[in-house]
Motif scaffolding. Structure first.
Motif, mmCIF file in Angstrom:
data_model
loop_
_atom_site.group_PDB
_atom_site.id
_atom_site.type_symbol
_atom_site.label_atom_id
_atom_site.label_comp_id
_atom_site.label_asym_id
_atom_site.label_seq_id
_atom_site.Cartn_x
_atom_site.Cartn_y
_atom_site.Cartn_z
ATOM 1 N N TYR A 233 -8.290 -4.070 23.086
ATOM 2 C CA TYR A 233 -8.723 -3.241 21.962
ATOM 3 C C TYR A 233 -7.537 -2.966 21.061
ATOM 4 O O TYR A 233 -6.471 -2.559 21.537
ATOM 5 C CB TYR A 233 -9.302 -1.913 22.472
ATOM 6 C CG TYR A 233 -10.515 -2.126 23.349
ATOM 7 C CD1 TYR A 233 -11.784 -2.147 22.810
ATOM 8 C CD2 TYR A 233 -10.361 -2.358 24.711
ATOM 9 C CE1 TYR A 233 -12.892 -2.377 23.608
ATOM 10 C CE2 TYR A 233 -11.456 -2.592 25.517
ATOM 11 C CZ TYR A 233 -12.725 -2.604 24.955
ATOM 12 O OH TYR A 233 -13.807 -2.853 25.745
ATOM 13 N N SER A 234 -7.735 -3.172 19.780
ATOM 14 C CA SER A 234 -6.708 -2.793 18.823
ATOM 15 C C SER A 234 -6.809 -1.288 18.588
ATOM 16 O O SER A 234 -7.811 -0.657 18.944
ATOM 17 C CB SER A 234 -6.939 -3.537 17.508
ATOM 18 O OG SER A 234 -8.222 -3.211 17.002
ATOM 19 N N HIS A 235 -5.768 -0.742 18.003
ATOM 20 C CA HIS A 235 -5.783 0.667 17.583
ATOM 21 C C HIS A 235 -6.226 1.643 18.661
ATOM 22 O O HIS A 235 -7.080 2.499 18.437
ATOM 23 C CB HIS A 235 -6.653 0.833 16.328
ATOM 24 C CG HIS A 235 -6.147 0.009 15.184
ATOM 25 N ND1 HIS A 235 -6.597 -1.265 14.934
ATOM 26 C CD2 HIS A 235 -5.191 0.262 14.262
ATOM 27 C CE1 HIS A 235 -5.958 -1.761 13.897
ATOM 28 N NE2 HIS A 235 -5.094 -0.865 13.470
ATOM 29 N N PHE A 236 -5.630 1.478 19.840
ATOM 30 C CA PHE A 236 -5.878 2.425 20.933
ATOM 31 C C PHE A 236 -5.052 3.685 20.709
ATOM 32 O O PHE A 236 -3.870 3.611 20.364
ATOM 33 C CB PHE A 236 -5.486 1.779 22.264
ATOM 34 C CG PHE A 236 -5.330 2.751 23.401
ATOM 35 C CD1 PHE A 236 -6.446 3.199 24.097
ATOM 36 C CD2 PHE A 236 -4.075 3.223 23.774
ATOM 37 C CE1 PHE A 236 -6.308 4.098 25.147
ATOM 38 C CE2 PHE A 236 -3.930 4.116 24.817
ATOM 39 C CZ PHE A 236 -5.043 4.552 25.508
ATOM 40 N N LEU A 249 -10.519 3.781 19.775
ATOM 41 C CA LEU A 249 -10.407 2.345 19.991
ATOM 42 C C LEU A 249 -10.770 1.589 18.726
ATOM 43 O O LEU A 249 -11.660 2.007 17.987
ATOM 44 C CB LEU A 249 -11.387 1.896 21.083
ATOM 45 C CG LEU A 249 -11.167 2.357 22.508
ATOM 46 C CD1 LEU A 249 -12.382 1.987 23.344
ATOM 47 C CD2 LEU A 249 -9.909 1.744 23.089
ATOM 48 N N GLY A 250 -10.081 0.462 18.534
ATOM 49 C CA GLY A 250 -10.489 -0.460 17.471
ATOM 50 C C GLY A 250 -11.384 -1.529 18.053
ATOM 51 O O GLY A 250 -12.045 -1.326 19.073
ATOM 52 N N ASN A 251 -11.352 -2.693 17.434
ATOM 53 C CA ASN A 251 -12.280 -3.758 17.825
ATOM 54 C C ASN A 251 -11.962 -4.368 19.178
ATOM 55 O O ASN A 251 -10.813 -4.470 19.578
ATOM 56 C CB ASN A 251 -12.269 -4.853 16.761
ATOM 57 C CG ASN A 251 -12.961 -4.375 15.489
ATOM 58 O OD1 ASN A 251 -13.793 -3.467 15.543
ATOM 59 N ND2 ASN A 251 -12.600 -4.982 14.372
ATOM 60 N N TYR A 252 -13.011 -4.796 19.848
ATOM 61 C CA TYR A 252 -12.895 -5.461 21.154
ATOM 62 C C TYR A 252 -12.622 -6.949 20.987
ATOM 63 O O TYR A 252 -13.138 -7.588 20.078
ATOM 64 C CB TYR A 252 -14.201 -5.264 21.934
ATOM 65 C CG TYR A 252 -14.429 -6.293 23.027
ATOM 66 C CD1 TYR A 252 -13.896 -6.110 24.292
ATOM 67 C CD2 TYR A 252 -15.162 -7.455 22.770
ATOM 68 C CE1 TYR A 252 -14.094 -7.056 25.283
ATOM 69 C CE2 TYR A 252 -15.361 -8.409 23.772
ATOM 70 C CZ TYR A 252 -14.828 -8.210 25.024
ATOM 71 O OH TYR A 252 -15.013 -9.134 25.993
HETATM 72 C C1 LIG Z 1 -13.165 -4.489 13.221
HETATM 73 O O1 LIG Z 1 -13.978 -5.564 12.783
HETATM 74 C C2 LIG Z 1 -14.596 -5.319 11.530
HETATM 75 C C3 LIG Z 1 -15.548 -6.456 11.260
HETATM 76 O O2 LIG Z 1 -15.043 -7.670 11.709
HETATM 77 C C4 LIG Z 1 -13.529 -5.180 10.474
HETATM 78 O O3 LIG Z 1 -14.106 -4.957 9.217
HETATM 79 C C5 LIG Z 1 -12.628 -4.003 10.852
HETATM 80 O O4 LIG Z 1 -11.575 -3.886 9.936
HETATM 81 C C6 LIG Z 1 -12.069 -4.170 12.233
HETATM 82 N N1 LIG Z 1 -11.422 -2.944 12.609
HETATM 83 C C7 LIG Z 1 -10.196 -2.900 13.103
HETATM 84 C C8 LIG Z 1 -9.690 -1.550 13.456
HETATM 85 O O5 LIG Z 1 -9.505 -3.886 13.298
#
Ligand SMILES: *[C@@H]1O[C@H](CO)[C@@H](O)[C@H](O)[C@H]1NC(C)=O
Ligand SMILES: *[C@@H]1O[C@H](CO)[C@@H](O)[C@H](O)[C@H]1NC(C)=O
Ligand SMILES: *[C@@H]1O[C@H](CO)[C@@H](O)[C@H](O)[C@H]1NC(C)=O
Ligand SMILES: [Ca+2]
Length: 344
Positions: A233-236, A249-252
């Motif tokens: 996860y990004s941005h933990f 949490l950010g994206n998985y």
């Molecule tokens: C997560 O994914 C979305 C869609 O792909 C994107 O717009 C967003 O910036 C991403 N968020 C992070 C925190 O990386």
């Protein structure tokens, strides 16, 4: 003999006790009431014969017994010998290991303190495994970080994973032995518990501090068939105590099939003595852990370590619903973090 017996494993003693103590041989026939004296002459011959036979028999028996004892004693001796020599080697090994790690630690501390006196800006401070990695520490293991007044961090032992996916990871949680209970209270989760080489929680205060700059979380999961998967996860980030160590949490990304942590995003930490969940139930008490309980779980990485996984009743195992579902408790879990901008 007794001394050796005491120093060897207890089961050996039982062994000896069973086989060395006189076995239950057929008892001599209970003495009949002495035959009447008038018959004495007639039976004398017979009696003598019987006596001789009995004597022969019992001498044979005692010989047999002696032989058997000797055999057993020698087998037991050999086993004990083997055991004790392997014990000796084991203890020599652990001694060497601990000396080595002590030396390592001392060198680490000295080097870190030397480095610390030179660099007093937060950018150069050694405050996690990624900064150790950048200083060319490339071996995974336990490191002692020096206290840092500038960052307000205490002296701290950390376990660094310097190999996985580029290294530089500070391990914040590990479940593998099942020897440490994770059904702990708020104070324990705040300061951390367990053993740094085994199962442990690094402590919410420490994790909060380490995640103050943009940080990545990696969760590694192993099932009882030896299959290993990960989720990143990004941005933990963990909020501070006033924010109940809320999880962000950010994206998985990863290969564990389905994410099971985003459900816990933006959720406060709960323990058995502090119900901060989003549920009428007391999730921490139901799921037997401390975690960012929502209502209640999509994963329960601080749950109960069930041997061999299956637990159908309470859903309180170490679960990751997106992989093995709600009634499969995983064998091993590690959570580790490193700065977002880390360059291997
Ligand atoms: C997560 O994914 C979305 C869609 O792909 C994107 O717009 C967003 O910036 C991403 N968020 C992070 C925190 O990386
Ligand atoms: C007893 O043993 C001896 C030799 O060991 C043998 O000569 C003798 O016949 C035996 N007696 C009986 C009654 O079996
Ligand atoms: C997690 O929650 C925060 C705060 O609500 C939000 O900004 C972020 O986008 C969420 N992350 C994901 C992956 O949805
Ligand atoms: Ca509740």
């Amino acid at each position: 003999m007794l001394k050796r017996c005491l120093s060897a494993g207890g089961w050996l003693c039982i062994f000896i006790a069973v086989f060395v103590s006189p076995p239950v041989w057929p008892q001599k026939p209970p003495k009949h009431k002495k035959p009447a004296k008038l018959k004495a002459v007639a039976c004398c011959e017979e009696v003598r014969e019987l006596q001789a036979q009995t004597a022969n028999l019992s001498s044979l028996l005692s010989e047999l017994r002696r032989k058997q004892e000797q055999d057993w004693v020698s087998v037991v001796m050999q086993v004990m010998e083997l055991e004790s020599s392997s014990k000796r080697m084991e203890s020599r090994l652990t001694e060497a290991e601990s000396k080595f790690s002590q030396m390592n630690n001392q060198i680490d501390i000295m080097q870190l303190q030397a480095a610390q006196t030179v660099t007093q800006t937060s950018a150069d401070a050694i405050y996690d495994c990624s900064s150790l990695y950048q200083r060319n520490y490339r071996i995974s293991g336990v490191y002692k970080l020096p206290p840092d007044d500038f960052l307000g961090s205490p002296e701290m032992e950390v376990f660094c994973d310097m190999e996985t996916s580029g290294g530089g990871w500070t391990v914040v949680q590990r479940r593998k032995s099942g020897l440490v209970s994770f059904y702990q209270d708020w104070r324990q989760y705040k300061q951390g518990f367990g053993s740094i080489r085994g199962d442990f929680w690094l402590g919410n205060e420490n994790i909060h501090r380490l995640s103050r700059r943009p940080t990545r979380l990696r969760v590694e999961l192993e099932d009882w068939e030896g299959d290993v998967r990960y989720a990143e996860y990004s941005h933990f980030a963990l909020g501070n105590e006033r924010n109940s160590y809320r999880l962000f949490l950010g994206n998985y990304s990863g290969n564990v099939g389905n994410d099971a942590l985003i459900y816990h995003n933006n959720t406060a930490f709960s323990t058995k003595d502090k119900d901060n969940d989003n549920c009428l139930d007391k999730c921490a008490q139901l799921r037997k852990g401390g975690y960012w309980y929502n209502c209640c779980t999509d994963s329960n990485l601080n749950g109960v370590h069930y041997h061999l996984g299956e637990h159908t009743k309470h859903l309180d195992g170490i679960t990751w619903y997106g992989w093995h579902g709600s009634s499969y408790s995983l064998k091993r879990v590690e959570m580790k973090i490193r700065p977002e901008d880390f360059q291997p």
